[in-house]
Design an enzyme around this catalytic site. Structure first.
Site, PDB file in Angstrom:
ATOM      1  N   TYR A   1      39.379  31.985  34.721  1.00 54.23           N
ATOM      2  CA  TYR A   1      38.574  33.009  35.301  1.00 54.23           C
ATOM      3  C   TYR A   1      37.320  32.739  35.649  1.00 54.23           C
ATOM      4  CZ  TYR A   1      35.756  37.009  33.747  1.00 54.23           C
ATOM      5  OH  TYR A   1      34.602  38.394  33.631  1.00 54.23           O
TER       6      TYR A   1
ATOM      7  N   TYR B   1      38.506  41.181  41.294  1.00 54.71           N
ATOM      8  CA  TYR B   1      37.380  41.249  40.303  1.00 54.71           C
ATOM      9  C   TYR B   1      37.670  42.735  39.238  1.00 54.71           C
ATOM     10  CZ  TYR B   1      34.288  40.465  36.726  1.00 54.71           C
ATOM     11  OH  TYR B   1      33.980  40.515  34.982  1.00 54.71           O
TER      12      TYR B   1
END
Ligand SMILES: [Zn+2]
Lengths: 389, 144
Positions: free
Chosen positions: A289, A340
């Site tokens: 991430y 995202y």
């Protein structure tokens, strides 16, 4: 009690720039979930579990409504991991694993849907007064995630001698991988080291290219038992281990935790490797991430891939690149260059690597890791294997 | 030391409550200290994280400290900040009580920059009024 569940279905909507989706958050969720259920060889009535998460800045779809609207079976298990955002994507899969392993549900959908035309991330709230932790940040201009993560990364880089080029390596790997991914928002937009360093600052030490996209879109997966997975049309991605956690005082406000500056994440790595019975050097490919590249920098060290003082060398020389760097990361382009979807799209990519379906496939993947967080604790991880554990 | 607020006045101010009133309105460094066990904690809470106590004093800390981290923000994320960028945000570790970190801005640094290890002293904004609460004075750090 691990290795009892597997991911057998993946689904995604088209990914859009923020506010550009022609579809609502509900429509995006339905698109991704339908695709995942079909990919798993199931029908909606087979689904009896649902895991997602929301933030206060989000369109919130209630699980009961969504289950009825999509025609699920009896919703025997519905849960949200709590405390944060992108730190929760692997935790969501871990919850589904726990539910299936304990027999609370047979087939659990994990999904995330974002429509930022409806609600927008990455900005401070327009209020006269701010409360709770924001009272100590927003009045001083520390109002959005880029700035709080920048403060953490500045100190971390200072203490461990990490250079700007180490952050550049993370961004360059994501952009290089996105050039082979037609789904990626940055497909057809390659990035050079010169462009990286010349790009404008957002919040030092983050340049524009250190920061994630904001996107509209949804992705989903189906988690089922390893027994049922044997009959699935796709090769299962077995959940070898999932681990969540943080340093015990990692939830204190205002950078007053004892592990500052770090990802507050070392206990997660210790538990992951212990549960999985493997070491960092056994990992074939990883999705980290990256709301900001600094997050990934800290996660790599917190999880034990190298010591903080070794990051400059560890991240260099193509180690992060598919197919044959030592630790290819973010092989679909990641949060920086694919899209995202709060990091859940990274978990989908970890599963694709196990299925041998990535656009940047690493050869002979046996162990594929997905890391959520750190930065915002608690962090979470999920490790997939190609062979049934 | 009083000065203009480093950032625009249209930026939000803290909502004052019982536990943060001393820190945000007194114009001095006042740190929450548990009456039962003596633990110091910042930011203040309704609960002592060491012993679970609910009763506190707000003791004066030293107004000097060291910049332990910072960022220079170039991209405004609030409408009030559009003309204020680039600006700095610093994290200062107080000399006393030791280890306490507070967030603020550094006023009068060279070109708005800051450095880790820089010694600083606390100053305060002139009082900022918001309807329904006591005027707030925000920390403004100055180079020593
Ligand atoms: Zn106490």
């Amino acid at each position: 009690m691990h290795g009892r569940a597997a991911v057998v279905g993946l689904g995604e909507s088209t990914y859009y720039r923020p506010g550009r989706s022609p579809h609502s958050a509900l429509q995006l969720a339905a698109t991704a979930i339908r695709a995942a259920v079909a990919d798993a060889g199931l029908v909606m009535a087979d689904i009896d579990g649902l895991v997602t998460w929301h933030t206060p800045l989000d369109t919130s779809l209630r699980s009961a409504n969504l289950a009825s609207w999509l025609g699920f079976g009896n919703l025997r298990f519905a849960a949200n991991p709590t405390s944060g955002g992108g730190n929760l994507s692997a935790a969501a899969v871990g919850l589904a694993d726990a539910a299936v392993t304990a027999g609370y549900a047979n087939n659990v959908v994990v999904y995330r849907s974002l429509n930022q035309g409806e609600k927008r991330y990455g900005r401070s709230l327009d209020e006269e007064v701010v409360s709770d932790e924001n009272a100590y940040r927003t009045p001083f201009g520390l109002g959005a995630p880029a700035a709080f993560n920048a403060v953490l990364s500045t100190k971390y880089m200072h203490d461990h001698g990490v250079r700007q080029d180490a952050l550049a390596e993370i961004a360059l790997a994501s952009y290089a991988h996105a050039q082979n991914n037609p789904r990626a928002i940055m497909y057809g937009k390659p990035l050079t080291r010169e462009q990286y360093h010349a790009s404008r600052w957002i919040a030092e030490p983050f340049h524009l290219y250190d920061c994630c996209q904001e996107s509209d879109g949804a992705c989903a997966m189906v988690v089922t038992s390893s027994e049922r997975a044997a009959d699935a049309p796709q090769h299962p991605a077995f959940i070898q281990a999932s681990a969540n956690g943080m340093v015990p005082d990692g939830g204190l406000w205002g950078f007053n935790d004892g592990a500052f500056p770090s990802g507050r994440y070392r206990p997660v790595g210790e538990e992951l490797w212990q549960r999985a019975g493997v070491r960092p050097t056994d990992i074939d490919v990883a999705q980290f991430y990256e709301n900001f590249t600094g997050t990934t920098m800290m996660a790599i060290a917190d999880l034990g891939f190298c010591e903080p003082g070794e990051l400059n060398d560890f991240l260099a020389d193509g180690r992060l690149r598919a197919p044959d760097g030592g630790l290819p990361i973010n092989t679909s382009g990641g949060n920086l260059a694919e899209a995202y979807i709060h990091g859940l799209q990274l978990v989908n990519e970890a599963v694709r690597q196990v299925r041998n379906e990535s656009v940047n496939q690493v050869p002979h993947v046996e162990l594929s890791l997905s890391v959520a967080g750190p930065g915002t604790p608690p962090g979470s991880t999920v490790l997939f294997s190609r062979s049934r554990p | 030391m009083k000065s203009q607020r480093y950032l625009p006045d249209a930026l939000p101010v803290p909502e004052v409550n019982d536990v943060n009133r001393a820190f945000f309105t007194s114009g001095e460094i006042r740190i929450q200290t548990c009456q039962a066990c003596g633990s110091v904690q910042h930011p203040p809470l309704e609960l002592c994280c060491t012993c679970g106590g609910f009763a506190f004093d707000y003791i004066a800390g030293q107004s000097s400290g060291t910049v332990c981290s910072y960022t220079i923000v170039h991209h405004p994320t609030h409408s009030a900040l559009a003309d204020a960028v680039p600006y700095n945000v610093v994290i200062v570790e107080l000399d006393q009580p030791p280890g306490v970190r507070v967030i603020g801005n550094l006023v009068g640094g060279i070109e708005n920059r800051a450095e880790i290890g820089q010694r600083v002293v606390a100053g305060w904004t002139t009082p900022i009024e918001r309807e329904g609460q006591a005027p707030v004075q925000l920390l403004q750090w100055h180079p020593i």
